[in-house]
Design an enzyme around this catalytic site. Structure first.
Site, PDB file in Angstrom:
ATOM      1  N   LEU A  54       0.821  -1.215   0.000  1.00  0.00           N
ATOM      2  CA  LEU A  54       0.000   0.000   0.000  1.00  0.00           C
ATOM      3  C   LEU A  54       0.860   1.273   0.000  1.00  0.00           C
ATOM      4  O   LEU A  54       0.409   2.325   0.442  1.00  0.00           O
ATOM      5  CB  LEU A  54      -0.975   0.021   1.186  1.00  0.00           C
ATOM      6  CG  LEU A  54      -1.941  -1.177   1.269  1.00  0.00           C
ATOM      7  CD1 LEU A  54      -2.782  -1.097   2.544  1.00  0.00           C
ATOM      8  CD2 LEU A  54      -2.872  -1.221   0.048  1.00  0.00           C
ATOM      9  N   PHE A 102       3.501  -6.801 -10.410  1.00  0.00           N
ATOM     10  CA  PHE A 102       3.410  -5.352 -10.647  1.00  0.00           C
ATOM     11  C   PHE A 102       4.197  -4.564  -9.612  1.00  0.00           C
ATOM     12  O   PHE A 102       4.612  -3.438  -9.885  1.00  0.00           O
ATOM     13  CB  PHE A 102       1.955  -4.880 -10.530  1.00  0.00           C
ATOM     14  CG  PHE A 102       1.038  -5.339 -11.623  1.00  0.00           C
ATOM     15  CD1 PHE A 102       1.079  -4.754 -12.873  1.00  0.00           C
ATOM     16  CD2 PHE A 102       0.113  -6.352 -11.405  1.00  0.00           C
ATOM     17  CE1 PHE A 102       0.236  -5.153 -13.888  1.00  0.00           C
ATOM     18  CE2 PHE A 102      -0.744  -6.764 -12.409  1.00  0.00           C
ATOM     19  CZ  PHE A 102      -0.681  -6.166 -13.652  1.00  0.00           C
ATOM     20  N   SER A 146       8.502  -1.739 -19.345  1.00  0.00           N
ATOM     21  CA  SER A 146       8.061  -0.438 -19.848  1.00  0.00           C
ATOM     22  C   SER A 146       8.755  -0.121 -21.169  1.00  0.00           C
ATOM     23  O   SER A 146       9.885  -0.557 -21.412  1.00  0.00           O
ATOM     24  CB  SER A 146       8.442   0.622 -18.804  1.00  0.00           C
ATOM     25  OG  SER A 146       8.404   1.914 -19.359  1.00  0.00           O
ATOM     26  N   TYR A 171      15.081   4.341 -12.323  1.00  0.00           N
ATOM     27  CA  TYR A 171      13.840   3.594 -12.582  1.00  0.00           C
ATOM     28  C   TYR A 171      13.950   2.797 -13.886  1.00  0.00           C
ATOM     29  O   TYR A 171      13.691   1.589 -13.924  1.00  0.00           O
ATOM     30  CB  TYR A 171      12.641   4.558 -12.650  1.00  0.00           C
ATOM     31  CG  TYR A 171      11.453   3.956 -13.357  1.00  0.00           C
ATOM     32  CD1 TYR A 171      10.637   3.024 -12.722  1.00  0.00           C
ATOM     33  CD2 TYR A 171      11.154   4.281 -14.689  1.00  0.00           C
ATOM     34  CE1 TYR A 171       9.571   2.439 -13.386  1.00  0.00           C
ATOM     35  CE2 TYR A 171      10.099   3.702 -15.356  1.00  0.00           C
ATOM     36  CZ  TYR A 171       9.309   2.785 -14.702  1.00  0.00           C
ATOM     37  OH  TYR A 171       8.259   2.197 -15.368  1.00  0.00           O
ATOM     38  N   LYS A 175      14.151  -1.506 -14.767  1.00  0.00           N
ATOM     39  CA  LYS A 175      13.341  -2.304 -15.710  1.00  0.00           C
ATOM     40  C   LYS A 175      14.256  -3.136 -16.605  1.00  0.00           C
ATOM     41  O   LYS A 175      13.987  -4.307 -16.876  1.00  0.00           O
ATOM     42  CB  LYS A 175      12.433  -1.403 -16.550  1.00  0.00           C
ATOM     43  CG  LYS A 175      11.304  -0.762 -15.752  1.00  0.00           C
ATOM     44  CD  LYS A 175      10.320  -1.800 -15.216  1.00  0.00           C
ATOM     45  CE  LYS A 175       9.349  -1.232 -14.206  1.00  0.00           C
ATOM     46  NZ  LYS A 175       8.556  -2.235 -13.489  1.00  0.00           N
ATOM     47  N   TYR A 199       4.912  -1.997 -21.359  1.00  0.00           N
ATOM     48  CA  TYR A 199       3.766  -1.088 -21.459  1.00  0.00           C
ATOM     49  C   TYR A 199       4.189   0.223 -22.097  1.00  0.00           C
ATOM     50  O   TYR A 199       5.239   0.761 -21.762  1.00  0.00           O
ATOM     51  CB  TYR A 199       3.209  -0.709 -20.088  1.00  0.00           C
ATOM     52  CG  TYR A 199       2.924  -1.833 -19.131  1.00  0.00           C
ATOM     53  CD1 TYR A 199       2.521  -3.087 -19.567  1.00  0.00           C
ATOM     54  CD2 TYR A 199       3.031  -1.616 -17.765  1.00  0.00           C
ATOM     55  CE1 TYR A 199       2.250  -4.099 -18.662  1.00  0.00           C
ATOM     56  CE2 TYR A 199       2.761  -2.624 -16.857  1.00  0.00           C
ATOM     57  CZ  TYR A 199       2.377  -3.862 -17.309  1.00  0.00           C
ATOM     58  OH  TYR A 199       2.110  -4.854 -16.408  1.00  0.00           O
ATOM     59  N   ARG A 253       3.366  10.194 -27.422  1.00  0.00           N
ATOM     60  CA  ARG A 253       3.350   8.903 -26.712  1.00  0.00           C
ATOM     61  C   ARG A 253       2.230   8.036 -27.276  1.00  0.00           C
ATOM     62  O   ARG A 253       1.302   8.525 -27.908  1.00  0.00           O
ATOM     63  CB  ARG A 253       3.067   9.110 -25.212  1.00  0.00           C
ATOM     64  CG  ARG A 253       4.093   9.926 -24.457  1.00  0.00           C
ATOM     65  CD  ARG A 253       5.369   9.139 -24.226  1.00  0.00           C
ATOM     66  NE  ARG A 253       6.322   9.881 -23.408  1.00  0.00           N
ATOM     67  CZ  ARG A 253       7.202  10.758 -23.895  1.00  0.00           C
ATOM     68  NH1 ARG A 253       7.232  11.006 -25.184  1.00  0.00           N
ATOM     69  NH2 ARG A 253       8.044  11.384 -23.091  1.00  0.00           N
TER      70      ARG A 253
HETATM   71  C1  UD1 Z   1       7.010   7.935 -17.690  1.00  0.00           C
HETATM   72  C2  UD1 Z   1       8.278   7.158 -17.860  1.00  0.00           C
HETATM   73  C3  UD1 Z   1       7.935   5.702 -18.079  1.00  0.00           C
HETATM   74  C4  UD1 Z   1       7.094   5.190 -16.953  1.00  0.00           C
HETATM   75  C5  UD1 Z   1       5.842   6.020 -16.841  1.00  0.00           C
HETATM   76  C6  UD1 Z   1       5.023   5.548 -15.647  1.00  0.00           C
HETATM   77  C7  UD1 Z   1       9.992   8.593 -18.869  1.00  0.00           C
HETATM   78  C8  UD1 Z   1      10.769   8.914 -20.081  1.00  0.00           C
HETATM   79  N1  UD1 Z   1       9.065   7.644 -18.982  1.00  0.00           N
HETATM   80  O1  UD1 Z   1       6.377   7.939 -18.949  1.00  0.00           O
HETATM   81  O2  UD1 Z   1       9.115   4.968 -18.151  1.00  0.00           O
HETATM   82  O3  UD1 Z   1       6.786   3.845 -17.181  1.00  0.00           O
HETATM   83  O4  UD1 Z   1       6.196   7.394 -16.683  1.00  0.00           O
HETATM   84  O5  UD1 Z   1       5.123   6.351 -14.572  1.00  0.00           O
HETATM   85  O6  UD1 Z   1      10.172   9.175 -17.860  1.00  0.00           O
HETATM   86  N2  UD1 Z   1       3.643  15.832 -19.495  1.00  0.00           N
HETATM   87  C9  UD1 Z   1       3.388  17.189 -19.467  1.00  0.00           C
HETATM   88  N3  UD1 Z   1       2.981  17.743 -18.286  1.00  0.00           N
HETATM   89  C10 UD1 Z   1       2.813  17.007 -17.144  1.00  0.00           C
HETATM   90  C11 UD1 Z   1       3.072  15.615 -17.198  1.00  0.00           C
HETATM   91  C12 UD1 Z   1       3.492  15.070 -18.389  1.00  0.00           C
HETATM   92  O7  UD1 Z   1       3.534  17.900 -20.477  1.00  0.00           O
HETATM   93  O8  UD1 Z   1       2.466  17.575 -16.110  1.00  0.00           O
HETATM   94  C13 UD1 Z   1       4.057  15.226 -20.771  1.00  0.00           C
HETATM   95  C14 UD1 Z   1       5.439  14.583 -20.724  1.00  0.00           C
HETATM   96  O9  UD1 Z   1       6.421  15.495 -21.089  1.00  0.00           O
HETATM   97  C15 UD1 Z   1       5.262  13.451 -21.736  1.00  0.00           C
HETATM   98  C16 UD1 Z   1       3.789  13.079 -21.663  1.00  0.00           C
HETATM   99  O10 UD1 Z   1       3.145  14.176 -21.043  1.00  0.00           O
HETATM  100  O11 UD1 Z   1       5.519  13.920 -23.019  1.00  0.00           O
HETATM  101  C17 UD1 Z   1       3.537  11.834 -20.861  1.00  0.00           C
HETATM  102  O12 UD1 Z   1       4.173  11.962 -19.617  1.00  0.00           O
HETATM  103  P1  UD1 Z   1       3.963  10.913 -18.426  1.00  0.00           P
HETATM  104  O13 UD1 Z   1       2.521  10.646 -18.229  1.00  0.00           O
HETATM  105  O14 UD1 Z   1       4.741  11.390 -17.255  1.00  0.00           O
HETATM  106  O15 UD1 Z   1       4.582   9.566 -19.000  1.00  0.00           O
HETATM  107  P2  UD1 Z   1       6.015   9.293 -19.646  1.00  0.00           P
HETATM  108  O16 UD1 Z   1       6.992  10.325 -19.292  1.00  0.00           O
HETATM  109  O17 UD1 Z   1       5.819   9.014 -21.081  1.00  0.00           O
END
Ligand code: UD1
Length: 363
Positions: A54, A102, A146, A171, A175, A199, A253
């Protein structure tokens, strides 16, 4: 879909010859992806056992699961790095046939600040599961990996054959190390099987809104930040950069519905138990095959939910990859699994969940 019918048929035949419900251990089963997977497993007829400490979830998730399936899974508050407690749990619940692992820490930024926490939580807990599998005659393990292992791929969409790049965070490194540990272990013991699932970006919530993503504190990931901003909990969303080499300048993404993702775990477990795997370790990309930019996500969210998401472009986030999306062909063909939900419905489910938790908090 022909292949899906076939999978269901062989599974039903297999279950009929293994009359008792098949027992599965889900570590981290009260977490975001874990809880959705528990629901799908129960609905497919498995008897689910959860261990979770938790640390990034809430015990109330169990009630959400029960509301959806009518079945309360067996649960114990155990830290998977605790070998003795895990051993005791598996002795108490004899006959578990597979593990879906997980339980892990997943915040990239935190891992940079607390690397040892990440190596201990993610690597030690996996080693424990692998050691205990032989002792307790557990046949297979599904591992949560991931797309982070690919870094910024040279070719898009990325297939499982793409080389893994040097990890940009502890992190990400855990993986890669965990994948290697699994491969070495399985190759040394032909009684064990593993399916490694890479994923892409899981988003959304169960359509019932009884379970969803519940980050502790300020969210790191995009969608919980979007829903909390739309709800007025956060003033504005920071968009990390608009000068990337992408059509609208924001990162791209592959956003996959969490229930679709959960279903892939059911298929993977069935495949291991039925001895249908082609190799003792298999790796699959779990994504939609479609890349969407941060701006596309914001605009689609606003449109389908008829709500504004105040946002502002800011600097790049350190360690962010410019663009990545999956080639899911191997999973589609070999597992007979495909991501089916539209991003519109998925973003609707995320908003429905946000409203549900706020209503619950008000009570
Ligand atoms: C990240 C990790 C990934 C992990 C996943 C789960 C990296 C490169 N990847 O994915 O390995 O499995 O988290 O926690 O770190 N964004 C914004 N504003 C925000 C948040 C995000 O613009 O406040 C953008 C980010 O720049 C990115 C996209 O949204 O382009 C997705 O971000 P996020 O949801 O954090 O996932 P990842 O970074 O792809």
């Amino acid at each position: 879909m022909e292949i899906k019918k076939k999978i269901k048929q062989t599974w039903n035949n297999w279950r009929a010859s293994n009359s008792d419900a098949v027992k599965i251990l889900v570590t981290g089963g009260t977490g975001y992806i874990g809880s959705h997977t528990v629901v799908e497993l129960q609905q497919a007829g498995f008897e689910v056992y959860i261990v979770d400490n938790l640390s990034n979830s809430n015990i109330d998730v169990l009630n959400g699961i029960e509301k959806i399936t009518g079945k309360m899974p067996v649960f114990e508050n155990i830290d998977c790095t605790d070998y003795v407690a895990m051993d005791r749990f598996l002795s108490k619940h004899e006959g578990i046939q597979a593990i879906i692992h997980f339980a892990a820490s997943k915040a990239v930024g935190e891992s940079v600040k607390k690397p040892l926490l990440y190596y201990r939580n993610n690597v030690v807990s996996l080693i424990n599961q692998l050691e205990l599998m032989s002792i307790h005659h557990i046949k297979g393990i599904v591992f949560s990996s991931s797309c982070t292992v690919y870094g910024q791929p040279d070719v898009l969409p990325v297939t499982e054959a793409a080389p893994r790049k040097t990890a940009l965070s502890p992190y990400g490194n855990t993986k890669q190390i965990c994948e290697d540990i699994i491969m070495d272990t399985i190759y040394s013991n032909d009684q064990l099987k593993s399916i490694i699932l890479r994923y892409f970006n899981p988003i959304g919530a169960h359509p019932s809104a009884y379970i969803g993503e519940l980050p502790n504190g300020v969210p790191n990931n995009l969608i919980p930040f979007v829903t909390q901003t739309a709800a007025g909990i956060r003033d504005e969303l920071k968009v990390f950069g608009s000068d990337y080499n992408t059509p609208d300048g924001t990162c791209i993404r592959d956003y996959i519905n969490v229930v679709d993702l959960a279903k892939a775990h059911v298929v993977a477990v069935q495949r291991m138990l039925e001895n249908k795997t082609k190799k003792n370790v298999e790796i699959f990309n779990l994504g939609t095959g479609r890349g969407l930019s941060v701006m596309e996500i914001i605009k689609t969210f606003e449109k389908v939910n008829k709500v504004a998401v105040p946002h502002q472009i800011v600097e790049h986030r350190e360690g962010d990859i410019e663009q990545v999306w999956a080639d899911p062909t191997y999973a589609n063909e070999e597992l007979g699994w495909k991501a089916e939900e539209s991003v519109e419905d998925t973003l609707k489910s995320a908003w429905k969940w946000q409203k549900y938790i706020m209503k619950k908090a008000d009570k």
